[in-house]
Write an enzyme that holds these catalytic residues in place. Sequence first.
Site, PDB file in Angstrom:
ATOM      1  N   ASP A  24       0.911  -1.321   0.092  1.00 59.20           N
ATOM      2  CA  ASP A  24      -0.034   0.011  -0.078  1.00 59.20           C
ATOM      3  C   ASP A  24       0.735   1.328  -0.242  1.00 59.20           C
ATOM      4  O   ASP A  24       0.359   2.375  -0.284  1.00 59.20           O
ATOM      5  CB  ASP A  24      -0.871   0.046   1.079  1.00 59.20           C
ATOM      6  CG  ASP A  24      -0.305  -0.029   2.656  1.00 59.20           C
ATOM      7  OD1 ASP A  24       1.056  -0.146   2.541  1.00 59.20           O
ATOM      8  OD2 ASP A  24      -0.937   0.079   3.442  1.00 59.20           O
ATOM      9  N   GLU A  25       2.196   1.151   0.302  1.00 60.17           N
ATOM     10  CA  GLU A  25       2.954   2.398   0.399  1.00 60.17           C
ATOM     11  C   GLU A  25       3.022   3.060  -0.884  1.00 60.17           C
ATOM     12  O   GLU A  25       3.750   4.207  -1.156  1.00 60.17           O
ATOM     13  CB  GLU A  25       4.426   1.798   0.965  1.00 60.17           C
ATOM     14  CG  GLU A  25       4.114   1.472   2.265  1.00 60.17           C
ATOM     15  CD  GLU A  25       5.557   1.357   3.206  1.00 60.17           C
ATOM     16  OE1 GLU A  25       6.277   2.213   3.015  1.00 60.17           O
ATOM     17  OE2 GLU A  25       5.769   0.524   3.918  1.00 60.17           O
TER      18      GLU A  25
ATOM     19  N   TYR B 188      11.783   3.010  -1.225  1.00 58.46           N
ATOM     20  CA  TYR B 188      11.269   1.670  -1.236  1.00 58.46           C
ATOM     21  C   TYR B 188       9.927   1.835  -2.064  1.00 58.46           C
ATOM     22  O   TYR B 188       9.673   0.851  -2.765  1.00 58.46           O
ATOM     23  CB  TYR B 188      10.926   1.095   0.342  1.00 58.46           C
ATOM     24  CG  TYR B 188      10.041   0.033   0.282  1.00 58.46           C
ATOM     25  CD1 TYR B 188      10.202  -1.181  -0.409  1.00 58.46           C
ATOM     26  CD2 TYR B 188       8.793   0.254   1.039  1.00 58.46           C
ATOM     27  CE1 TYR B 188       9.277  -2.157  -0.281  1.00 58.46           C
ATOM     28  CE2 TYR B 188       7.692  -0.802   1.080  1.00 58.46           C
ATOM     29  CZ  TYR B 188       8.304  -2.001   0.601  1.00 58.46           C
ATOM     30  OH  TYR B 188       7.061  -3.091   0.448  1.00 58.46           O
TER      31      TYR B 188
END
Length: 356
Positions: free
Chosen positions: A133-134, A158
Amino acid sequence: MIFVTGGAGFIGANFVLDWLAQSDEPVLNYDKLTYAGNLNNLASLKNDKRHVFVQGDINDSAQLCALLFEYQPRAILHFAAESHVDRSITGPAAFVTTNINGTFELLEAARTYWLSLEDDARADFRFLHVSTDEVYGTLGPDDAAFSETTPYAPNSPYSASKAASDHLVRAYHHTYGLPVLTTNCSNNYGPYHFPEKLIPLIITNARAGKDLPVYGDGLQVRDWLYVTDHCAAIRRVLEAGKPGETYNVGGWNEQTNLSVVHTICELLDELQPKAEGSYKDQIKHITDRPGHDRRYAIDARKLERELGWKPKENFTTGLKKTVAWYMANDVWTKQVQSGEYLQWVAQQYNEDEVEE
């Protein structure tokens, strides 16, 4: 047979264990065995002929192609990734190499293999990409949860690398017709979780009498998903998901980081009380990390509506199981908390280990 990348890591290993507990279909498990890949996670499968382990790098296109053509899997499930935000801040190159370049090499190998299949096998083949979800960025306190149509806005190396991998997977479907599926999950927790992440770090530090580091005010919000619920969602998406579609997987359990730490302390106060005081006395607020996203939340209604999945565990039941697992598996924890892990902790946090 299914082909799993990163199957010795946290989510991948849990998936392999759950898969073979419920199915006799063999697994070809391909993992580089970096610091977070641990064959001890798979010790129970040591003599199980249904589990074929191969150590390798997803950037090794020749090895990927050779394995695909030798074992002829009906599906690839792509878990392999560098996944720790803090590590991506101090060393982003590894995230580009693994998450972007590695996903590209895997897609190329998969496309070559898929095109070689006969009609029925080609129609049935699936490439399932496990993401986060990031990639959606951060939410305000009153913003609606992330849906599958939320624009991408990654804020860390990331999440940017995972967003890039998601876009590559999507492009291979739309350009080449590769039958892909993508899942974007919220924060996982549960057994075999490497103790650089918040929940296992707090459990292990608390029991060792160390500081319990909390970034900033600790009010960053995350949705927490018990790992076996995530594994069940992936199995369901593989079984019935529509090629080209994305499915968000969440636990409907929004918690602040500070609340998570307090709850762990309360569980340990009950299960392994200290001689004096509470584990909460060990909490230490430390400098917030750069670009720290304030809130993530997943809207998982599409997955429930279209495929009938919803999580079985709530945060209370899942966290109790997780704390109990770590209390019963000190040997595993001690084995992974050595070598590169300790060196990195000393460099990154001056002995004040951290989260997420």
